[in-house]
Scaffold this motif. Structure first.
Motif, PDB file in Angstrom:
ATOM      1  N   PRO A  29       2.830   2.286  -8.622  1.00 10.71           N
ATOM      2  CA  PRO A  29       3.329   1.807  -9.925  1.00 10.71           C
ATOM      3  C   PRO A  29       3.968   2.923 -10.754  1.00 10.71           C
ATOM      4  O   PRO A  29       4.950   2.680 -11.468  1.00 10.71           O
ATOM      5  N   TRP A  48       6.575  -6.651 -14.851  1.00 17.72           N
ATOM      6  CA  TRP A  48       5.501  -6.377 -13.885  1.00 17.72           C
ATOM      7  C   TRP A  48       5.111  -7.634 -13.122  1.00 17.72           C
ATOM      8  O   TRP A  48       4.708  -7.552 -11.961  1.00 17.72           O
ATOM      9  N   ASP A  49       5.221  -8.819 -13.761  1.00 19.80           N
ATOM     10  CA  ASP A  49       4.967 -10.062 -13.029  1.00 19.80           C
ATOM     11  C   ASP A  49       5.923 -10.165 -11.837  1.00 19.80           C
ATOM     12  O   ASP A  49       5.528 -10.555 -10.743  1.00 19.80           O
ATOM     13  N   ASN A  52       5.092  -7.222  -9.258  1.00 22.10           N
ATOM     14  CA  ASN A  52       3.866  -7.510  -8.510  1.00 22.10           C
ATOM     15  C   ASN A  52       4.071  -8.622  -7.496  1.00 22.10           C
ATOM     16  O   ASN A  52       3.562  -8.552  -6.373  1.00 22.10           O
ATOM     17  N   ARG A  55       6.115  -7.139  -4.633  1.00 19.57           N
ATOM     18  CA  ARG A  55       5.272  -6.261  -3.801  1.00 19.57           C
ATOM     19  C   ARG A  55       4.300  -7.073  -2.948  1.00 19.57           C
ATOM     20  O   ARG A  55       4.060  -6.761  -1.795  1.00 19.57           O
ATOM     21  N   GLN A  56       3.750  -8.133  -3.541  1.00 15.32           N
ATOM     22  CA  GLN A  56       2.796  -8.978  -2.819  1.00 15.32           C
ATOM     23  C   GLN A  56       3.485  -9.664  -1.636  1.00 15.32           C
ATOM     24  O   GLN A  56       2.959  -9.709  -0.523  1.00 15.32           O
ATOM     25  N   SER A  97      10.877  -1.894  -7.312  1.00 16.66           N
ATOM     26  CA  SER A  97       9.698  -2.222  -6.511  1.00 16.66           C
ATOM     27  C   SER A  97       9.609  -1.374  -5.242  1.00 16.66           C
ATOM     28  O   SER A  97       8.720  -1.574  -4.420  1.00 16.66           O
TER      29      SER A  97
END
Lengths: 106, 181
Positions: A29, A48-49, A52, A55-56, A97
């Motif tokens: 991050p 960030w939503d 994330n 990244r997920q 990201s």
């Protein structure tokens, strides 16, 4: 808006010619924040939503999701996605990201 | 003190230091109202917006169907007059001759099949695709002259579309790359 850039964070991290990280697994991050700051992007909770989710998806599938997947599955409306990343959500979200340049057409 | 190659910063920014490039802009002219010719301008427009390029799309002649509320749900492919028309991807070797394509229902079948293939690639149907494009910030215009000819006014167009004359289009596209579809 003043963003502080700490280039030291990027020490030893490899980037390709277009500024995308070569190895997505090197990403943290803090590196994401630094890349965003270089791009003059002030990261909010909504950024960030997106990061994330991206990244997920990368962790689950080994590749970045398409923008359509970010809106449909990630639940970020198209309009908002473009407000968050006005310089082009596909490239900028991938850059921040730590993922390779997206190749999808949608 | 750690040493970092400062050229990395320029690489990430995607431009040489101090060289603030003018923002790239694309103008698409969409002039066709068949299913196979409706997608190319929409896909190009979307790809441009995804890369942060400004986009204006000018819909003229049959292309107007793509943004006309009463037509956009029912854009078809013609089964005749296309020498490349085949049963791809099921039987790409089977070219459909014009006489066969002229049979009643062939256009319907071809449209149904192509829509199914488009959905498999996760491309939205035309009305949803156009809404999405407006949400991405692409500007959508209907050609004034074509609309007069077809008896349409701005209320007939999808939300977010505006009416524009050819001269105004010229002014708008002055600093843009123009692609005619």
């Amino acid at each position: 808006m003043t963003l502080t850039i700490n280039p030291e964070v990027l020490e030893g991290i490899e980037f390709d010619e277009e500024g995308f990280m070569v190895d997505a697994d090197d990403w943290t991050p803090t590196i994401g924040e630094t890349i965003a700051a270089i791009l003059e992007l002030d990261l909010t909770e909504r950024h960030w939503d997106v990061i994330n989710f991206v990244r997920q998806e990368y962790a689950d599938k080994g590749e970045a999701p398409t923008l359509r997947r970010i809106t449909k599955v990630g639940g970020i409306p198209t309009k908002e996605l473009y407000q968050l990343f006005p310089d082009g959500p596909a490239k900028i979200a991938a850059k921040v990201s730590g993922l390779a340049k997206p190749t999808g057409c949608i | 003190m750690a040493t970092v190659d400062m050229s990395i910063l320029d690489k990430i920014k995607g431009q040489p230091a101090g060289d603030k490039k003018a923002k790239r802009k694309l103008c698409l002219v969409a002039s066709k109202g068949s299913l196979d010719m409706a997608y190319p301008p929409m896909i190009l427009a979307n790809a441009a917006r995804m890369s942060g390029i400004d986009v204006d799309i000018f819909f003229t002649f049959w292309g107007l169907d793509i943004i006309t509320k009463s037509k956009m749900n029912n854009i078809n492919i013609s089964a005749v007059g296309n020498p490349s028309f085949s049963m791809a991807p099921y039987a790409p070797w089977f070219k459909i001759p014009t006489w066969l394509g002229a049979l009643p229902g062939m256009s319907w079948v071809a449209t149904w099949m192509m829509n199914r293939e488009i959905a498999k690639l996760d491309f939205p149907p035309i009305p949803e695709f156009m809404e999405m494009l407006v949400d991405t910030g692409a500007r959508v215009f209907g050609c004034q002259m074509s609309m007069d000819m077809m008896g349409l006014d701005e209320d007939d167009l999808m939300d977010g579309a505006e009416v524009l004359g050819a001269m105004e289009f010229m002014e708008m596209s002055a600093d843009a790359q123009v692609v005619f579809v």
